[in-house]
Design an enzyme around this catalytic site. Structure first.
Site, PDB file in Angstrom:
ATOM      1  N   SER A 141     -54.100  17.379 -36.286  1.00 20.82           N
ATOM      2  CA  SER A 141     -55.333  17.662 -35.545  1.00 20.82           C
ATOM      3  C   SER A 141     -55.055  18.300 -34.186  1.00 20.82           C
ATOM      4  O   SER A 141     -54.524  19.402 -34.121  1.00 20.82           O
ATOM      5  CB  SER A 141     -56.137  16.369 -35.413  1.00 20.82           C
TER       6      SER A 141
ATOM      7  N   ASP B 167     -63.096  18.208 -44.898  1.00 22.28           N
ATOM      8  CA  ASP B 167     -63.050  18.000 -43.446  1.00 22.28           C
ATOM      9  C   ASP B 167     -64.205  18.745 -42.785  1.00 22.28           C
ATOM     10  O   ASP B 167     -64.277  19.975 -42.850  1.00 22.28           O
ATOM     11  CB  ASP B 167     -61.706  18.509 -42.915  1.00 22.28           C
TER      12      ASP B 167
ATOM     13  N   HIS C  10     -60.611  14.345 -42.605  1.00 22.72           N
ATOM     14  CA  HIS C  10     -59.728  14.733 -41.500  1.00 22.72           C
ATOM     15  C   HIS C  10     -58.536  13.792 -41.319  1.00 22.72           C
ATOM     16  O   HIS C  10     -57.410  14.243 -41.080  1.00 22.72           O
ATOM     17  CB  HIS C  10     -60.541  14.798 -40.209  1.00 22.72           C
TER      18      HIS C  10
END
Length: 717
Positions: free
Chosen positions: A440, A639, A672
């Site tokens: 991320s 996501d 995610h």
């Protein structure tokens, strides 16, 4: 004319003293040795766009605007009778011209580069040290990707009053914002709760729908039995120690590969060492100083049967410099890992970097299915990097209440934190390169750092960049109401709501006060509501543990970069404007029309050739140059937070001709966080990461490193 030289230097010296006072650590006081030691003496340019201030005692101060840094050095040169080369700022300006030419005919210059003139950026910024903080905020009409940070001078009475006013307003307003989020998460949980109750009333288990329901029950039972066995062994060990008999422990050490040194019921604590010891490993904490003076945490995962932790003084931070000459050679003799492993049995270094609002404890919370522990047990030398501030904000000279401590965003994390972490790992291991694994926001700071306008030479230190849930383009979640609120308010109102220090620090206060189980449950509900995650693919019995390592301290400026009206949320990309993104979409649509033959007026052969030529020409807007390392991507197909597919399309369409993509995968059912927390993440992500790192390992490293478990066939090929 001869008399003008000394007079000119005297005037320059006076101006230099005034400029230095504005950029120093403390307010000017005549004949005060402590103040004189902290006076600004020059600006050091880490990159052409990232200056830091050096003080008389060698300390460093972060986040000084380009023009202010250039002015300090220019006046210093004039006062000393030397010519000052404005190279750093000139270089930045030259990059702007390159950007204009690269986008000629695509984006109108007055839109793509509105307000990016270096002198225009700061035209409304007060030059007075006593100026109100509102005047210290630069104009919002600046570079659309990385607006300049506010300039805060030394602390004075008025400056402290203004800081306290911001802290007062932001405490109540941000607390109100947080309360709305918590209430929203509670209300949206009510329907789910009633559905679960309804299912239970029918005599069924509502969790039976979970994809790993049977495996979750098996693991929960195994953990329960292991906890009981641990308690029995501990009682037996205690009784044997009283009798002076250690034969059982010696026998266990001969028969087991990784012996847990902690066990029993999970106390749910924020302690990576504890969870490492539960799986027979351990962790030592290193401190690293960035080039702008922040002290950040670097954690080393090791097998205590083959590695001895180094002393605390060797784990402390050193000078704020990166990649010194002879680093690899020195590391093999003096480094923590380099001095303990021998050729043929060395471990190749791997650095893991965490996501937004997290620490690298996110890689350590799933027992043996934790990515950090899996890679360590596979044979790698695993290091966990943490960005600035983290759980305990530290700087060489700045204190928590100083707004300069918090004047940073994703650029500083990429340009300052990441190189410092990589440099320290290489110093401790004695290698010239390492494998980099990020999740991320960790991928974002790496994408930013490697860009040709930032620190592209960092790519020479990375053998492969493995990006998990890569965050380069915004997903659909950015349009949610609560994020839209942050985007519509002005930068000034953002600071009124969320302050100029840490972002909603009350979250960390609650972390320290609430019991682990309650905090974990609350953390999941809030973050699930914010980011549209579910725990469907996680081990539900470990869910509360997963949230013990988040959130951490981050700056309000950093969150403004992500969610404010100027940067990521508006541009929807980390390194390209919204207009550039729209042009990419149009080009991709044209390619689709040509290749599929949707337009009957197009000649297939000639127009496919046009597409190929267009693909080659798109490299002129590339983010990266030939120094970029090989890259590998694991994209979560479900996501909503980021758009990984669009990033893959950028590489597939030839917009990055210098980047070699060695692996790419879309896991359709993943959200995610599933790339690091799903129960099958080791099968779908971890094993492939292990193999990709080994495949891209430099040949000289292969000769001296052990072969990771499961990679023997790769080695033979």
């Amino acid at each position: 004319m001869a008399s003008e030289g000394p007079q000119h230097r005297t005037a320059a010296a006076t101006e230099f003293a005034h400029q230095a006072a504005k950029l120093s650590l403390l307010p000017h006081e005549p004949d005060n040795e402590r103040v004189e030691a902290t006076t600004a003496v020059r600006a050091r340019f880490i990159t052409p766009q990232d200056p830091v201030i050096e003080t008389a005692d060698g300390s460093r101060l972060p986040a000084v605007p380009l023009i202010e840094a250039q002015k300090l050095n220019q006046l210093k040169g004039q006062a000393e009778g030397r010519h000052y080369d404005v190279g750093p700022v000139a270089s930045a300006t030259a990059k702007e011209e390159d950007f204009k030419h690269a986008n000629a005919g695509k984006v109108p210059q007055n839109e793509a580069l509105e307000g990016t003139s270096l002198h225009h950026e700061y035209s409304t910024q007060s030059a007075e040290p006593e100026a109100p903080l509102g005047s210290a905020i630069p104009s919002s009409r600046t570079n659309p990707l990385f607006p300049p940070l506010p300039l805060y001078g030394p602390p004075t009475l008025m400056r402290n009053i203004h800081c306290n006013l911001f802290r007062f307003s932001s405490f109540f307003l941000s607390l109100g914002f947080l309360a709305v989020i918590v209430l929203g998460s509670a209300f949206t949980s009510i329907p789910l709760m009633f559905r679960h109750i309804g299912v239970r009333l029918t005599g069924k288990d509502p969790d039976a729908r979970r994809p790993f329901y049977d495996e979750e029950k098996r693991r929960k039972q195994a953990r329960s039995e292991a906890a009981k066995a641990w308690k029995q062994r501990r009682r037996r060990r205690n009784s044997m120690e009283k009798a002076g008999d250690d034969s059982e422990e010696g026998a266990a050490s001969q028969n087991e590969g990784h012996i847990p040194t902690e066990g029993g019921d999970d106390p749910l604590i924020c302690d990576v060492r504890y969870y490492a010891r539960r799986v027979g490993l351990d962790i030592e904490h290193f401190r690293v100083q960035t080039e702008d003076g922040f002290i950040i945490e670097l954690w080393h995962v090791y097998n205590p049967k083959e590695y001895s932790p180094v002393s605390d003084d060797k784990r402390g931070h050193s000078k704020p410099e990166v990649f010194p000459p002879g680093q690899a050679e020195t590391g093999r003799v003096q480094g923590a890992s380099g001095s303990q492993y021998r050729d043929g049995h060395r471990r190749y270094p791997v650095l893991l970097v965490h996501g937004l609002l997290q620490s690298s404890g996110a890689y350590c919370s799933n027992d043996d299915d934790s990515l950090a522990f899996y890679l360590c047990k596979s044979g790698y030398d695993v290091w966990l990097g943490n960005n600035r501030c983290g759980f305990v904000p530290k700087h060489q000279v700045l204190k928590y209440n100083d707004p300069r401590m918090w004047a940073w965003n994703i650029r500083q994390m990429g340009v300052m934190d990441l190189p410092s972490l990589i440099s320290r790992v290489l110093s401790e291991t004695g290698f010239g390169k390492l494998g980099l694994v990020c999740h991320s926001q960790g991928t974002t700071e790496t994408f930013v750092a490697l860009a040709k306008e930032q620190r592209p030479d960092l790519g020479n230190k990375i053998s492969v960049f493995c990006a998990l849930a890569p965050a380069a383009y915004a997903g659909t979640l950015i349009s949610k109401m609560y994020f839209k609120f942050m985007r519509v308010i002005s930068p000034e109102m953002f600071r009124v709501f969320f302050g100029i220090h840490a972002f909603i620090p009350f979250m960390m206060t609650m972390h320290s006060l609430l019991p682990g189980k309650l905090y974990g449950a609350l953390g999941y509900r809030v973050f699930s509501f914010l980011f549209n995650w579910t725990d469907d693919r996680w081990d539900q019995d470990l869910r509360d543990r997963l949230f013990q390592f988040a959130p951490v301290y981050v700056s309000a400026e950093s969150m403004r970069w992500w969610l404010g009206r100027e940067c990521f949320a508006n541009q929807r990309c980390i390194l390209a404007t919204r207009e550039e993104g729209q042009l990419e979409d149009e080009e991709d649509e044209d390619d689709y029309v040509i290749i599929t033959g949707k337009n009957s007026n197009l000649s297939s052969n000639s127009d496919v050739a046009v597409v190929a030529e267009e693909s080659r020409s798109r490299g002129r807007t590339a983010w990266y140059d030939e120094q970029a390392p090989p890259m590998a991507f694991w994209v979560a197909g479900s996501d909503d937070l980021v758009d990984g597919r669009r990033l893959l399309r950028r590489f597939e369409k030839g917009r990055e001709p210098h980047v070699r993509v060695v692996h790419s995968k879309i896991i359709e059912e993943y959200e995610h966080l599933d790339v690091i927390w799903a129960m099958d993440s080791i099968e779908k992500v971890g094993k492939e990461v292990k193999e990709v790192i080994f495949k891209t390992m430099p040949l000289e490293a292969r000769r001296v490193c052990r072969v990771p478990s499961g990679c023997q066939e790769i080695f033979s090929n």
